[in-house]
Each structure stands twice: as structure tokens, then as C-alpha cells.
Scaffold this active site. Structure first.
Site, short mmCIF file in Angstrom:
data_model
loop_
_atom_site.label_atom_id
_atom_site.label_comp_id
_atom_site.label_asym_id
_atom_site.label_seq_id
_atom_site.Cartn_x
_atom_site.Cartn_y
_atom_site.Cartn_z
N ASP A 64 0.78 -1.24 0.00
CA ASP A 64 0.00 0.00 0.00
C ASP A 64 0.82 1.30 0.00
O ASP A 64 1.95 1.35 0.47
CB ASP A 64 -0.96 0.03 1.20
CG ASP A 64 -0.25 -0.12 2.54
OD1 ASP A 64 0.77 -0.84 2.60
OD2 ASP A 64 -0.71 0.50 3.52
N GLU A 121 -0.68 -1.97 5.09
CA GLU A 121 0.17 -1.94 6.29
C GLU A 121 0.01 -0.64 7.07
O GLU A 121 0.17 -0.62 8.29
CB GLU A 121 1.64 -2.12 5.88
CG GLU A 121 2.59 -2.33 7.06
CD GLU A 121 2.99 -1.05 7.77
OE1 GLU A 121 3.10 -1.06 9.02
OE2 GLU A 121 3.17 -0.01 7.10
NI NI Z 1 6.40 1.48 5.66
#
Ligand code: NI
Length: 351
Positions: A64, A121
Site C-alpha cells: 500500500d 500496512e
Molecule cells: Ni512502511
């Protein structure tokens, strides 16, 4: 790999929306002769099996980008307004695709490598979503390696460490309710702005006075919102912040003291405070044997003098969730530029 990374950088997608990136990963893995599987919406996994039996090592990256506007002037800068790979997850993805290619070219003699291209994340717990979707099972994962490119480490260096590596993360929201009114008549109001200011100051005593000085912790208030005009005392003030810890003890003490401090200070000043606290994830703690394994592999590749002891970081990583289940090592790959200014992670000019 460079072209792949730049392609991903040009098309950043934020957590759980990594559709193009996920498709790119699947296509690339399929072209290597692998059978990619989709997990948790945009996550991807694939298995590289050796002929001989053995353990399963999971290799994990994150897909991401961040919800921010890129301001760098590189030729491959973001084409998606309001999204940017400002943490290096574009590189992480390219690196794991490169690793897959190497492992297919020269297969391990025994065991398996399970690839984990994890979504989300950045604060959305994509690791938890992958675990829920079964990433740790069939075949069962025995150990895990994860990595982050690191602006604080010179290019070409690999940083590893044993024990506490990245901090546990909590977040809180404090809503202070007073009594609104005219700014010229404070005695007829309860000013939540003044109460909030006292709470912010008092919160800074927690690490100093409630946490064992040998231990460590962070309490940061990152947002304060109150009011609409210079001559109005608003009825409410809202603050949000984060708590970072390594030890179980600090992880217990700080959230309790955040709650007690906020409600106590508010009550003393005639206001009230409501505290919401969320434990986001645990600390990343590296297993001694896995860290030594990581160092050994790194020495083979970049040479012993380029393998350094990394410093623990108060930054957080949801990789912690995997390392709660199996032994693992999270390590750092040097990414400071050779020349020019190094913009930090999450900066609009990060490269
Ligand atoms: Ni990172």
C-alpha cells in the site's frame, strides 16, 4: 526490477484499494510459472516448493501507498492525486517479485518459500486480514522474514537486530466537554481549550514519572481540534494521539495513565473527558536465531562489513502479528541517497 518499481510508484494505491498493484503482482508471478492466490481482497500469496521436504519460510512485503500528495520531481512520480508511495512499499513489492524470480531460477533444495504480498500496512492492519484469510496455514508457516527499506541507513547496508525492533502502537482519542459561551465571559463557561492544554501538558508526565526509566515509551498528541472563531468559547475539544511501547509493563501502564490523567485533569477543572483507546498492534520482537540467519544471508550477499546492527525504532509495523505466531526477523535495507537531501519516510518528497 527498477522498471517494475517505477511502474508501481507511478500508480500508488492506498490500503485495501491496491487493485492494480495486486493484478500486477499476480500477472508477474504467473509469468514466472507460479500460481498466485488472492487473499484479503487485494493481498496475494504464492508458494515456491522444493523437491525435498522441509520447513516453510514466509517472505512478506506490503503493497500500500499513503493518502498524500507527491511533491517530488522524479520522472515516475505518482499519477494518482492524493496517493503516494512515500514509505517505500513500491520497492518492497518489487524486491519480493525479484526474490520470487531468483527462487524460481534456482530453487531451494528443501522446504518451501511462501510469498506474502500484504495489503494495507499503513494503520489498517493488513497483516491481521491476511492471517484471518489463512496465510499462516496450509502449508503451515514455520518462520517469517520481513523488511523495510530505510532512509536512516546508507545505501548498500543491511541492518538487523535481535530482540525489540519496532514498537507496539496504541492510539487514543480524548473528547473534552466543557460549556460553550462568549469569549469575553469565561466565568460563565467551562473552557475546553484550556482543559485540553492542561491535559496535553499532564500527559507528558506519564513517560517521565510512571514508566520505569530503564524502559521506554512515547506519548504524542498529534491532533487538537476545537473552536470556530476567536471570540467564542467552544463546547468541546477533541484530541488524538499515539502511544508507543516495547515492554508489556509500559504497554499496561501508559494507556491506564492516559485515561486517568485526562479524566482527572478535566474533572479538576469542571469539565469531563471521554477517552477511547485502541491497541493497534504489538511490538516487533526479532527471534535470535532468525536474526542470525538473516545476518548470515545478508553477509553472503552484501559482505560482512555492510551488515550492521540496526537500532530499535519507535515506529510501528503490523509485521508484529506474524512474529507473534512464529519466530521471525524484521530487517532494514539502506536507502539513504548517495548525494542530495534525504527526505524522511512519509514526506511528500520521499524517494
Ligand atoms: Ni512502511
Amino acid at each position: 526490477l527498477s522498471a517494475l518499481r517505477r511502474d508501481i510508484h507511478r500508480h500508488p494505491e492506498i490500503g485495501f484499494e491496491e487493485h492494480r498493484t495486486s493484478t500486477l503482482v499476480q500477472t508477474h508471478l504467473a509469468s514466472l510459472g507460479l500460481e498466485p492466490r488472492v487473499l484479503a481482497g487485494t493481498g496475494v500469496t504464492a508458494l515456491i516448493e522444493a523437491d525435498g521436504p522441509g520447513k516453510t519460510l514466509m517472505l512478506r512485503c506490503d503493497l500500500d501507498a499513503l493518502p498524500m500528495q507527491e511533491e517530488s520531481d522524479v520522472s515516475f512520480r505518482s499519477r494518482h492525486p492524493g496517493a503516494m508511495h512515500a514509505c517505500g512499499h513500491d520497492l518492497h513489492t518489487a524486491i519480493l517479485l525479484g526474490t520470487a524470480k531468483e527462487l524460481m531460477r534456482e530453487k531451494p533444495e528443501r522446504g518451501r518459500a511462501k510469498l506474502n504480498f500484504q495489503p494495507a500496512e499503513e494503520g489498517l492492519n493488513g497483516a491481521g486480514a491476511m492471517i484471518e484469510a489463512g496465510i499462516m496455514k496450509s502449508p503451515r508457516v514455520d518462520a517469517v522474514l520481513g523488511y523495510h527499506i530505510w532512509q536512516g541507513l546508507p545505501l548498500g547496508k543491511v541492518g538487523a537486530l535481535t530482540g525489540p525492533c519496532m514498537a507496539a502502537v496504541g492510539r487514543f482519542r480524548i473528547t473534552v466537554t466543557g460549556k460553550g459561551g462568549h469569549a469575553a465571559y469565561p466565568h460563565r463557561s467551562v473552557d475546553p481549550v484550556v482543559v485540553a492544554a492542561h491535559i496535553v501538558t499532564a500527559l507528558q508526565s506519564i513517560v517521565a514519572r510512571n514508566v520505569n526509566p530503564i524502559d521506554t515509551g512515547v506519548v504524542t498528541v498529534g491532533q487538537i481540534h476545537a473552536g470556530t472563531a476567536f471570540n467564542i468559547i467552544p463546547p468541546q475539544a477533541v484530541m488524538e494521539g499515539t502511544v508507543r511501547t516495547f515492554s508489556k509493563e509500559a504497554g499496561r501502564v501508559i494507556p491506564r495513565r492516559v485515561r486517568e490523567t485526562a479524566t482527572g485533569v478535566a474533572r479538576a477543572m469542571g469539565a469531563s473527558a471521554a477517552v477511547e483507546y485502541v491497541h493497534e498492534h504489538d511490538a516487533v520482537v526479532n527471534d535470535a536465531r532468525m536474526a542470525e540467519f538473516m545476518r548470515e544471508v545478508a553477509r553472503d550477499i552484501v559482505g560482512a562489513r555492510n551488515v550492521v546492527d540496526a537500532e530499535p525504532s519507535m515506529g510501528g509495523e503490523d509485521h508484529a502479528a506474524y512474529q507473534q505466531m512464529v519466530p521471525g526477523c524484521y530487517s532494514f535495507f539502506g536507502a539513504a541517497p548517495r548525494k542530495g537531501e534525504a527526505f524522511p519516510h512519509h514526506h511528500p518528497r520521499f524517494n
